[in-house]
Scaffold this motif. Structure first.
Motif, PDB file in Angstrom:
ATOM      1  N   MET A   1      13.408  -5.489  -5.703  1.00 31.26           N
ATOM      2  CA  MET A   1      11.989  -4.510  -5.942  1.00 31.26           C
ATOM      3  C   MET A   1      11.271  -5.433  -6.944  1.00 31.26           C
ATOM      4  O   MET A   1      12.021  -5.460  -8.177  1.00 31.26           O
ATOM      5  N   ASN A   2       9.593  -4.974  -7.462  1.00 30.77           N
ATOM      6  CA  ASN A   2       8.966  -5.453  -8.117  1.00 30.77           C
ATOM      7  C   ASN A   2       8.782  -4.038  -9.821  1.00 30.77           C
ATOM      8  O   ASN A   2       9.590  -3.245  -8.944  1.00 30.77           O
ATOM      9  N   ASN A   3       8.139  -5.065  -9.967  1.00 29.52           N
ATOM     10  CA  ASN A   3       8.518  -4.159 -11.685  1.00 29.52           C
ATOM     11  C   ASN A   3       7.349  -3.517 -11.530  1.00 29.52           C
ATOM     12  O   ASN A   3       7.342  -2.587 -12.648  1.00 29.52           O
ATOM     13  N   GLN A   4       6.117  -4.299 -11.304  1.00 29.54           N
ATOM     14  CA  GLN A   4       4.580  -3.354 -11.146  1.00 29.54           C
ATOM     15  C   GLN A   4       4.258  -2.972  -9.476  1.00 29.54           C
ATOM     16  O   GLN A   4       4.179  -4.363  -8.414  1.00 29.54           O
ATOM     17  N   ILE A   5       2.690  -2.528  -9.866  1.00 29.49           N
ATOM     18  CA  ILE A   5       1.878  -2.378  -9.207  1.00 29.49           C
ATOM     19  C   ILE A   5       0.690  -2.087  -9.392  1.00 29.49           C
ATOM     20  O   ILE A   5       0.618  -1.795 -11.030  1.00 29.49           O
ATOM     21  N   VAL A   6      -0.266  -3.006  -9.172  1.00 32.34           N
ATOM     22  CA  VAL A   6      -1.372  -3.010 -10.368  1.00 32.34           C
ATOM     23  C   VAL A   6      -2.352  -3.013  -9.311  1.00 32.34           C
ATOM     24  O   VAL A   6      -2.258  -2.921  -7.830  1.00 32.34           O
ATOM     25  N   ILE A   7      -3.742  -1.813 -10.189  1.00 28.07           N
ATOM     26  CA  ILE A   7      -5.135  -1.684  -8.798  1.00 28.07           C
ATOM     27  C   ILE A   7      -5.682  -2.100  -9.218  1.00 28.07           C
ATOM     28  O   ILE A   7      -5.574  -2.201 -11.113  1.00 28.07           O
ATOM     29  N   THR A   8      -7.586  -2.001  -8.732  1.00 29.57           N
ATOM     30  CA  THR A   8      -7.881  -2.078  -9.136  1.00 29.57           C
ATOM     31  C   THR A   8      -9.406  -1.267  -8.787  1.00 29.57           C
ATOM     32  O   THR A   8      -9.351  -1.615  -7.483  1.00 29.57           O
ATOM     33  N   PHE A   9     -10.631  -1.472  -9.263  1.00 27.31           N
ATOM     34  CA  PHE A   9     -11.359  -0.381  -8.708  1.00 27.31           C
ATOM     35  C   PHE A   9     -12.796  -1.175  -8.956  1.00 27.31           C
ATOM     36  O   PHE A   9     -13.185  -1.922  -9.887  1.00 27.31           O
ATOM     37  N   GLY A  10     -13.179  -0.446  -7.437  1.00 31.93           N
ATOM     38  CA  GLY A  10     -14.295  -1.359  -7.335  1.00 31.93           C
ATOM     39  C   GLY A  10     -15.602  -0.940  -6.203  1.00 31.93           C
ATOM     40  O   GLY A  10     -15.180  -0.292  -5.822  1.00 31.93           O
ATOM     41  N   LYS A  21     -10.642 -13.233  -1.277  1.00 27.19           N
ATOM     42  CA  LYS A  21     -10.312 -14.947  -1.456  1.00 27.19           C
ATOM     43  C   LYS A  21      -9.053 -15.482  -2.070  1.00 27.19           C
ATOM     44  O   LYS A  21      -8.113 -16.687  -2.498  1.00 27.19           O
ATOM     45  N   HIS A  22      -8.367 -14.030  -1.675  1.00 23.86           N
ATOM     46  CA  HIS A  22      -6.768 -14.195  -1.535  1.00 23.86           C
ATOM     47  C   HIS A  22      -5.364 -13.752  -1.005  1.00 23.86           C
ATOM     48  O   HIS A  22      -5.023 -12.918  -0.293  1.00 23.86           O
ATOM     49  N   PRO A  23      -5.805 -14.486   0.420  1.00 22.28           N
ATOM     50  CA  PRO A  23      -5.223 -14.680   1.962  1.00 22.28           C
ATOM     51  C   PRO A  23      -3.547 -14.716   1.503  1.00 22.28           C
ATOM     52  O   PRO A  23      -3.324 -13.782   2.336  1.00 22.28           O
ATOM     53  N   ASP A  24      -3.052 -14.873   0.136  1.00 20.65           N
ATOM     54  CA  ASP A  24      -1.310 -15.462   0.270  1.00 20.65           C
ATOM     55  C   ASP A  24      -1.434 -13.812  -0.457  1.00 20.65           C
ATOM     56  O   ASP A  24       0.077 -14.071  -0.235  1.00 20.65           O
ATOM     57  N   ARG A  25      -2.362 -13.204  -0.504  1.00 20.73           N
ATOM     58  CA  ARG A  25      -2.001 -11.997  -1.324  1.00 20.73           C
ATOM     59  C   ARG A  25      -1.941 -10.319  -0.329  1.00 20.73           C
ATOM     60  O   ARG A  25      -2.710 -10.712   0.530  1.00 20.73           O
ATOM     61  N   ASP A  26      -1.143  -9.713  -0.027  1.00 18.62           N
ATOM     62  CA  ASP A  26      -1.102  -8.376   0.981  1.00 18.62           C
ATOM     63  C   ASP A  26      -2.154  -7.621  -0.266  1.00 18.62           C
ATOM     64  O   ASP A  26      -1.608  -7.079   0.618  1.00 18.62           O
ATOM     65  N   LEU A  27      -3.255  -7.795  -0.100  1.00 19.28           N
ATOM     66  CA  LEU A  27      -3.620  -6.453  -1.071  1.00 19.28           C
ATOM     67  C   LEU A  27      -4.202  -5.448   0.235  1.00 19.28           C
ATOM     68  O   LEU A  27      -4.784  -5.918   1.029  1.00 19.28           O
ATOM     69  N   VAL A  28      -4.195  -4.448  -0.540  1.00 21.37           N
ATOM     70  CA  VAL A  28      -4.813  -3.497   0.354  1.00 21.37           C
ATOM     71  C   VAL A  28      -5.723  -2.540  -0.324  1.00 21.37           C
ATOM     72  O   VAL A  28      -5.734  -2.142  -1.366  1.00 21.37           O
ATOM     73  N   MET A  29      -7.035  -2.680   0.546  1.00 18.30           N
ATOM     74  CA  MET A  29      -8.446  -1.965  -0.206  1.00 18.30           C
ATOM     75  C   MET A  29      -8.217  -0.645   0.758  1.00 18.30           C
ATOM     76  O   MET A  29      -8.096   0.436   1.400  1.00 18.30           O
ATOM     77  N   LEU A  41      -8.661  -1.552  -4.826  1.00 21.91           N
ATOM     78  CA  LEU A  41      -7.664  -2.345  -4.441  1.00 21.91           C
ATOM     79  C   LEU A  41      -6.022  -2.949  -5.186  1.00 21.91           C
ATOM     80  O   LEU A  41      -5.980  -2.341  -6.221  1.00 21.91           O
ATOM     81  N   LEU A  42      -5.018  -2.107  -4.257  1.00 20.10           N
ATOM     82  CA  LEU A  42      -3.656  -2.527  -4.078  1.00 20.10           C
ATOM     83  C   LEU A  42      -2.642  -3.546  -4.316  1.00 20.10           C
ATOM     84  O   LEU A  42      -2.831  -3.871  -3.276  1.00 20.10           O
ATOM     85  N   ASP A  43      -2.432  -4.476  -5.557  1.00 19.02           N
ATOM     86  CA  ASP A  43      -1.636  -5.128  -5.411  1.00 19.02           C
ATOM     87  C   ASP A  43       0.018  -4.739  -5.587  1.00 19.02           C
ATOM     88  O   ASP A  43       0.122  -4.531  -6.137  1.00 19.02           O
ATOM     89  N   HIS A  44       0.897  -5.133  -4.489  1.00 22.94           N
ATOM     90  CA  HIS A  44       2.268  -4.471  -5.082  1.00 22.94           C
ATOM     91  C   HIS A  44       3.063  -5.891  -4.008  1.00 22.94           C
ATOM     92  O   HIS A  44       4.407  -5.301  -4.618  1.00 22.94           O
ATOM     93  N   SER A  45       2.370  -6.891  -4.892  1.00 19.92           N
ATOM     94  CA  SER A  45       3.137  -8.027  -4.466  1.00 19.92           C
ATOM     95  C   SER A  45       4.895  -8.170  -5.735  1.00 19.92           C
ATOM     96  O   SER A  45       5.740  -8.615  -5.549  1.00 19.92           O
ATOM     97  N   GLY A  46       3.895  -7.766  -7.067  1.00 18.78           N
ATOM     98  CA  GLY A  46       4.861  -7.649  -8.451  1.00 18.78           C
ATOM     99  C   GLY A  46       4.425  -8.921  -8.219  1.00 18.78           C
ATOM    100  O   GLY A  46       5.240  -9.597  -9.838  1.00 18.78           O
ATOM    101  N   LYS A  47       3.717 -10.257  -7.989  1.00 21.91           N
ATOM    102  CA  LYS A  47       3.238 -11.218  -9.012  1.00 21.91           C
ATOM    103  C   LYS A  47       1.865 -11.273  -9.519  1.00 21.91           C
ATOM    104  O   LYS A  47       1.277 -10.125 -10.135  1.00 21.91           O
ATOM    105  N   ASP A  48       1.778 -12.096 -10.954  1.00 21.77           N
ATOM    106  CA  ASP A  48       0.913 -11.572 -11.775  1.00 21.77           C
ATOM    107  C   ASP A  48      -0.913 -11.745 -10.925  1.00 21.77           C
ATOM    108  O   ASP A  48      -1.135 -12.051  -9.930  1.00 21.77           O
TER     109      ASP A  48
END
Length: 165
Positions: A1-10, A21-29, A41-48
């Motif tokens: 399991m990932n340790n974090q979920i990261v989001i940003t707004f815009g 710009k980041h097709p390697d990530r499963d970023l969900v808008m 924009l939500l990043d549930h990958s657990g990566k930086d």
């Protein structure tokens, strides 16, 4: 399991560009349900994170099968130490009893390094499934919390952003 979920707004344009710009990530808008023109924009990958202004959530627990293509709810609660224990027990009971109809997954989160700020992130089939559960259950936010003048909570709802043609 990932340790974090990261989001940003815009705005839609900036977040779409970042996602592309980041097709390697499963970023969900997502688009805010109550505020047209507000996007997340939500990043549930657990990566930086790849965001310039990230909001970090530490994952305390998770149940269910994620479906990031439907309605999601964020419910933020400011809980003191005793309320945290009761709330964690309620979340654990919900997780062990099985998720409500229409709910795919539930996360118990806290703002990064601030355990008193609890966030419940749910992925749902629809807003109506969430509302039905929320209004018919005392599992989520106990009545004694809701009735307290010192209790703080905030809710935000999002649907997947529709790509522009």
């Amino acid at each position: 399991m990932n340790n974090q979920i990261v989001i940003t707004f815009g705005n839609e344009e900036i977040l779409s560009e970042l996602k592309n710009k980041h097709p390697d990530r499963d970023l969900v808008m997502y688009q805010a349900l109550s505020q047209p023109g507000e996007y997340m924009l939500l990043d549930h990958s657990g990566k930086d994170p790849v965001f310039k202004a990230p909001v970090y959530y530490d994952i305390l627990s998770h149940s269910g099968e994620d479906d990031w293509n439907g309605f999601i709810s964020f419910s933020t609660l400011d809980l003191n130490f005793d309320q945290q224990k009761v709330f964690d027990a309620r979340i654990n009971k919900l997780r062990s009893d099985g998720l409500p109809d229409g709910m795919h997954s539930i996360y118990s989160l806290n703002y990064h390094k601030d355990i008193s700020q609890r966030i419940i992130l749910g992925s749902w089939d629809s807003y109506s499934d969430f509302e039905l559960w929320k209004n018919s259950s005392d599992e989520f936010i106990p009545k004694e919390y809701r009735d307290s003048p010192s209790f703080y909570s905030h809710e935000a709802y999002y649907t997947p952003a529709k790509p522009k043609n």
